[in-house]
Design a protein around this motif. Structure first.
Motif, PDB file in Angstrom:
ATOM      1  N   UNK A   1       0.843  -1.194   0.000  1.00 56.11           N
ATOM      2  CA  UNK A   1       0.000   0.000   0.000  1.00 56.11           C
ATOM      3  C   UNK A   1       0.887   1.256   0.000  1.00 56.11           C
ATOM      4  N   UNK A   2       1.758   1.376  -1.011  1.00 60.12           N
ATOM      5  CA  UNK A   2       2.736   2.480  -1.001  1.00 60.12           C
ATOM      6  C   UNK A   2       2.101   3.858  -1.044  1.00 60.12           C
ATOM      7  N   UNK A   3       0.993   4.014  -1.755  1.00 61.12           N
ATOM      8  CA  UNK A   3       0.360   5.325  -1.853  1.00 61.12           C
ATOM      9  C   UNK A   3      -0.102   5.810  -0.485  1.00 61.12           C
ATOM     10  N   UNK A   4      -0.635   4.901   0.338  1.00 60.09           N
ATOM     11  CA  UNK A   4      -1.057   5.266   1.692  1.00 60.09           C
ATOM     12  C   UNK A   4       0.141   5.611   2.565  1.00 60.09           C
ATOM     13  N   UNK A   5       1.276   4.958   2.307  1.00 56.78           N
ATOM     14  CA  UNK A   5       2.447   5.188   3.161  1.00 56.78           C
ATOM     15  C   UNK A   5       2.982   6.603   3.030  1.00 56.78           C
ATOM     16  N   UNK A   6       2.726   7.250   1.888  1.00 57.14           N
ATOM     17  CA  UNK A   6       3.269   8.594   1.644  1.00 57.14           C
ATOM     18  C   UNK A   6       2.824   9.566   2.734  1.00 57.14           C
ATOM     19  N   UNK A   7       1.557   9.489   3.144  1.00 57.82           N
ATOM     20  CA  UNK A   7       1.025  10.394   4.172  1.00 57.82           C
ATOM     21  C   UNK A   7       1.854  10.310   5.444  1.00 57.82           C
ATOM     22  N   UNK A   8       2.249   9.111   5.824  1.00 60.80           N
ATOM     23  CA  UNK A   8       2.972   8.913   7.081  1.00 60.80           C
ATOM     24  C   UNK A   8       4.433   9.353   6.959  1.00 60.80           C
ATOM     25  N   UNK A   9       5.041   9.100   5.818  1.00 53.87           N
ATOM     26  CA  UNK A   9       6.409   9.583   5.613  1.00 53.87           C
ATOM     27  C   UNK A   9       6.434  11.117   5.579  1.00 53.87           C
ATOM     28  N   UNK A  10       5.442  11.707   4.937  1.00 55.32           N
ATOM     29  CA  UNK A  10       5.393  13.174   4.873  1.00 55.32           C
ATOM     30  C   UNK A  10       5.258  13.781   6.261  1.00 55.32           C
ATOM     31  N   UNK A  11       4.466  13.152   7.117  1.00 56.76           N
ATOM     32  CA  UNK A  11       4.310  13.670   8.475  1.00 56.76           C
ATOM     33  C   UNK A  11       5.604  13.498   9.266  1.00 56.76           C
ATOM     34  N   UNK A  12       6.302  12.367   9.077  1.00 58.74           N
ATOM     35  CA  UNK A  12       7.590  12.176   9.738  1.00 58.74           C
ATOM     36  C   UNK A  12       8.576  13.260   9.314  1.00 58.74           C
ATOM     37  N   UNK A  13       8.564  13.624   8.036  1.00 55.36           N
ATOM     38  CA  UNK A  13       9.477  14.656   7.536  1.00 55.36           C
ATOM     39  C   UNK A  13       9.030  16.054   7.944  1.00 55.36           C
ATOM     40  N   UNK A  14       7.751  16.251   8.166  1.00 58.33           N
ATOM     41  CA  UNK A  14       7.298  17.545   8.695  1.00 58.33           C
ATOM     42  C   UNK A  14       7.838  17.738  10.110  1.00 58.33           C
ATOM     43  N   UNK A  15       7.812  16.636  10.884  1.00 55.89           N
ATOM     44  CA  UNK A  15       8.291  16.705  12.257  1.00 55.89           C
ATOM     45  C   UNK A  15       9.811  16.761  12.337  1.00 55.89           C
ATOM     46  N   UNK A  16      10.482  16.119  11.372  1.00 56.92           N
ATOM     47  CA  UNK A  16      11.945  16.116  11.346  1.00 56.92           C
ATOM     48  C   UNK A  16      12.391  16.142   9.883  1.00 56.92           C
ATOM     49  N   UNK A  17      12.547  17.342   9.302  1.00 57.82           N
ATOM     50  CA  UNK A  17      12.815  17.466   7.861  1.00 57.82           C
ATOM     51  C   UNK A  17      14.092  16.782   7.388  1.00 57.82           C
ATOM     52  N   UNK A  18      15.051  16.551   8.257  1.00 58.55           N
ATOM     53  CA  UNK A  18      16.297  15.930   7.825  1.00 58.55           C
ATOM     54  C   UNK A  18      16.393  14.450   8.115  1.00 58.55           C
ATOM     55  N   UNK A  19      15.270  13.826   8.497  1.00 57.37           N
ATOM     56  CA  UNK A  19      15.301  12.421   8.925  1.00 57.37           C
ATOM     57  C   UNK A  19      15.613  11.504   7.736  1.00 57.37           C
ATOM     58  N   UNK A  20      16.820  10.920   7.749  1.00 56.07           N
ATOM     59  CA  UNK A  20      17.304  10.146   6.619  1.00 56.07           C
ATOM     60  C   UNK A  20      16.441   8.952   6.276  1.00 56.07           C
ATOM     61  N   UNK A  21      15.955   8.248   7.273  1.00 57.84           N
ATOM     62  CA  UNK A  21      15.169   7.041   6.993  1.00 57.84           C
ATOM     63  C   UNK A  21      13.887   7.359   6.232  1.00 57.84           C
ATOM     64  N   UNK A  22      13.223   8.425   6.615  1.00 56.57           N
ATOM     65  CA  UNK A  22      11.984   8.772   5.908  1.00 56.57           C
ATOM     66  C   UNK A  22      12.272   9.245   4.485  1.00 56.57           C
ATOM     67  N   UNK A  23      13.366   9.962   4.286  1.00 58.07           N
ATOM     68  CA  UNK A  23      13.746  10.337   2.921  1.00 58.07           C
ATOM     69  C   UNK A  23      14.028   9.086   2.088  1.00 58.07           C
ATOM     70  N   UNK A  24      14.740   8.144   2.682  1.00 59.36           N
ATOM     71  CA  UNK A  24      15.029   6.890   1.972  1.00 59.36           C
ATOM     72  C   UNK A  24      13.737   6.156   1.624  1.00 59.36           C
ATOM     73  N   UNK A  25      12.820   6.123   2.560  1.00 68.17           N
ATOM     74  CA  UNK A  25      11.557   5.426   2.341  1.00 68.17           C
ATOM     75  C   UNK A  25      10.685   6.133   1.307  1.00 68.17           C
ATOM     76  N   UNK A  26      10.694   7.465   1.316  1.00 68.80           N
ATOM     77  CA  UNK A  26       9.954   8.210   0.294  1.00 68.80           C
ATOM     78  C   UNK A  26      10.526   7.924  -1.087  1.00 68.80           C
ATOM     79  N   UNK A  27      11.850   7.850  -1.170  1.00 68.55           N
ATOM     80  CA  UNK A  27      12.493   7.531  -2.445  1.00 68.55           C
ATOM     81  C   UNK A  27      12.026   6.173  -2.947  1.00 68.55           C
ATOM     82  N   UNK A  28      11.948   5.217  -2.051  1.00 66.32           N
ATOM     83  CA  UNK A  28      11.505   3.877  -2.420  1.00 66.32           C
ATOM     84  C   UNK A  28      10.065   3.885  -2.920  1.00 66.32           C
TER      85      UNK A  28
END
Length: 597
Positions: free
Chosen positions: A206-233
């Motif tokens: 369900x990758x499309x649904x996951x985007x919402x959660x990664x975006x919120x993680x990056x809103x809370x911590x814009x430099x968080x490497x894991x969420x950037x990696x996951x968004x790339x995936x």
């Protein structure tokens, strides 16, 4: 009374790190919450604390040195402490942590287990036990330890993140989602919880649904490497690899450790290829060989490695081409063998170390080359590959994907003629007769799954039900090319779809690859995901239609077809796992093919 396990510290210090069998993606690293020593020391009975003042001081010194990356000296001090107090949970705990940081996972687990047995009410020890078990791919044990941690420290976000990750890796997606949903409600500012939920949804298909959660993680911590990696995936899965690259650049600024960085670099290289950036992608793809990457094969070959940059370097030399990754990849990468033979010239020699089941067809296809097989062994959870005899006296060796850097830097470099492997003509003739006996109509070989179908990998293969429309196309005789257990699917096709899928005779579809190549290449058509059999069929010049889970599969190289095999076609839908549209396209194309025939 439980005591510390026996330990030859000098031997452990001299040994190589034991590399993880499981990535333990998005696990909370031990460095972040390694050991609250003062709190742990308070768990020593008050009547004994004075006796252990020196031991506690030694443990503090070991932790300080380890934090400064002086792991060997830290381990020696921890060893002194555990020798003085082998029945103390704290000393076993610290010794286990020092061994973990040295990469000696199995030995660290022994000491963590001793600490647990001495003091089973210490919540911190369960985090260590869980993480090491997870990295050693002991998932049920890891789940057990994390559940105990959650019981002793209810509401601890780190324990919940780790438990959710282990549940995810076991395919227990709904359980992981519910666990994280409750935790996020209680800790809405915890960006790691949001990231963890995104990863579970993504792995659940369900990758499309996951985007919402990664975006919120990056809103809370814009430099968080894991969420950037996951968004790339996610963007790569959704067929938008160009959007992945900026996220990889950000992710590589904040890797949790060397293993995570190696994984990020490898993933980025595959996205570069998916974008059609071949020259840059092949250069970056050297990251696949990084020993810090859990899936990287290690090679023990007594010769320098050719890096694929300058073909002139191998002119007149003896080069050993060594298979790497999976069986299908070995077939795919042999696309460059003719180029290698030409580059080496008549005064040199190409030796090919392939999977042993491929030897007959490789010898037949490339009589100018010396053909042998590689051998692999699992050493401390890691695949180590050697090339006995065939590597003796070689000037260079190179992994099979590396020559792509020299010979396939642009689409125009790919062959325009179909087929670079040669199936056995006698076997082909015998299988043509067998196919004729199946009745009138187009003879179409089909495959629909991989032999390795873990929860994450299964996202890339359609359910058998999705094939119903294809199987009902009139004027077609379907032939099973699927290796492994297929009885349920063949029965389903007969009872529910009213279709007979013919089982070929006198062939082991898994082991007898020379015959598989012959059978698949004489089918009028093969329809399949990209795996060993479909690669063999196409490499032998057979007509193959590849079925993809997404349009951004790296082997498409930013185009809509497999240029490795000019006679092939590729089918995919919109986004990820759009099986309904994908299989409808296949059905329509097959109806046209059968009608024309």
């Amino acid at each position: 009374m439980t005591h510390a396990p026996a330990l030859d510290l000098d031997a452990e210090l001299a040994a190589d790190a034991e590399v993880e069998k499981n990535e333990a993606r998005d696990a909370v690293p031990l460095d972040a919450t390694s050991l609250q020593l003062d709190k742990t020391a308070l768990r020593i009975p008050e009547s004994r604390r004075r006796d252990y003042q020196k031991v506690v001081a030694q443990a503090k010194r070991a932790l300080k040195l380890s934090a400064e990356n002086q792991h060997s000296e830290a381990a020696r001090i921890a060893y002194k402490a555990v020798t003085i107090a082998p029945d103390l949970a704290l000393t076993n705990h610290v010794m286990g942590l020092m061994l973990y940081r040295l990469g000696r996972l199995s030995r660290s687990l022994d000491f963590f287990e001793a600490a647990w047995k001495i003091d089973p009410q210490d919540a911190e020890i369960y985090q260590k036990l869980g993480l090491v078990a997870w990295k050693l791919d002991m998932l049920p044990a890891a789940e057990k330890f994390y559940r105990l941690e959650c019981q002793l420290a209810p509401g601890n976000p780190n324990a919940i993140i780790n438990l959710a990750g282990v549940l995810r890796d076991q395919g227990k997606f709904e359980e992981a989602i519910e666990l994280l949903r409750t935790a996020i409600y209680a800790h809405q500012e915890n960006y790691e919880l949001w990231n963890s939920m995104g990863t579970v949804l993504n792995d659940a298909g369900r990758p499309l649904e996951s985007v919402t959660f990664y975006e919120e993680a990056l809103r809370l911590n814009p430099g968080y490497g894991r969420s950037h990696n996951n968004m790339a995936n996610v963007y790569e899965l959704l067929g938008e690899p160009e959007k992945s690259l900026p996220h990889y650049e950000m992710a590589l600024k904040d890797p949790a450790d060397e293993m995570e960085e190696a994984s990020m670099r490898h993933s980025r290289s595959m996205v570069l290829l998916a974008c059609g950036k071949l020259e840059e992608g092949w250069a970056a793809n050297a990251a696949r060989l990084d020993p810090n990457r859990a899936q990287a094969t290690l090679f023990t070959i007594d010769a320098p490695m050719w890096d694929g940059v300058d073909p002139a370097q191998i002119r007149g030399k003896t080069l050993v081409l060594v298979g790497e990754q999976g069986l299908g990849d070995e077939v795919l990468f042999m696309n460059t063998v003719k180029d290698l033979i030409e580059a080496i010239g008549p005064d040199g020699e190409l030796r090919i170390a392939c999977e042993y089941r491929l030897m007959p067809i490789v010898k037949r296809s490339f009589p100018q080359a010396v053909v042998g097989h590689h051998m692999s062994a699992t050493v401390e959870g890691r695949e180590v590959r050697a090339v006995p005899k065939i590597g003796d006296g070689a000037d260079f060796w190179t992994p099979m994907a590396t020559p792509l850097r020299a010979f396939r830097s642009k689409i125009e470099d790919f062959p325009s003629e179909p087929g670079f492997l040669k199936a056995d003509p006698a076997d082909q003739a015998a299988f043509r007769k067998q196919l004729d006996s199946f009745g009138e109509g187009l003879k179409v070989g089909i495959l629909w799954k991989s032999l390795k179908m873990d929860p994450r990998r299964s996202r890339f293969f359609s359910a058998f039900d999705a094939w119903e429309g294809v199987l009902r196309v009139p004027g077609v005789q379907f032939v099973n090319l699927q290796y492994g257990e297929v009885e349920d699917e063949l029965e389903l096709a007969g009872k529910r779809f009213g279709i007979t899928i013919h089982q070929p005779r006198d062939i082991d579809l898994k082991m007898d690859l020379d015959k598989v190549a012959a059978l698949s290449s004489v089918c009028d058509l093969v329809i399949a995901p990209m795996n060993a059999t479909s690669n063999l069929a196409a490499a032998c010049g057979g007509k193959v239609w590849f079925v993809h889970a997404r349009s951004s599969a790296w082997t498409l190289l930013g185009t809509g077809q497999q240029h490795w095999y000019p006679q092939s076609r590729s089918f995919f839908g919109t986004g990820f796992q759009d099986w309904e549209n994908t299989m409808r396209k296949v059905e329509q194309a097959l109806a046209e093919e059968a009608g024309a025939r």
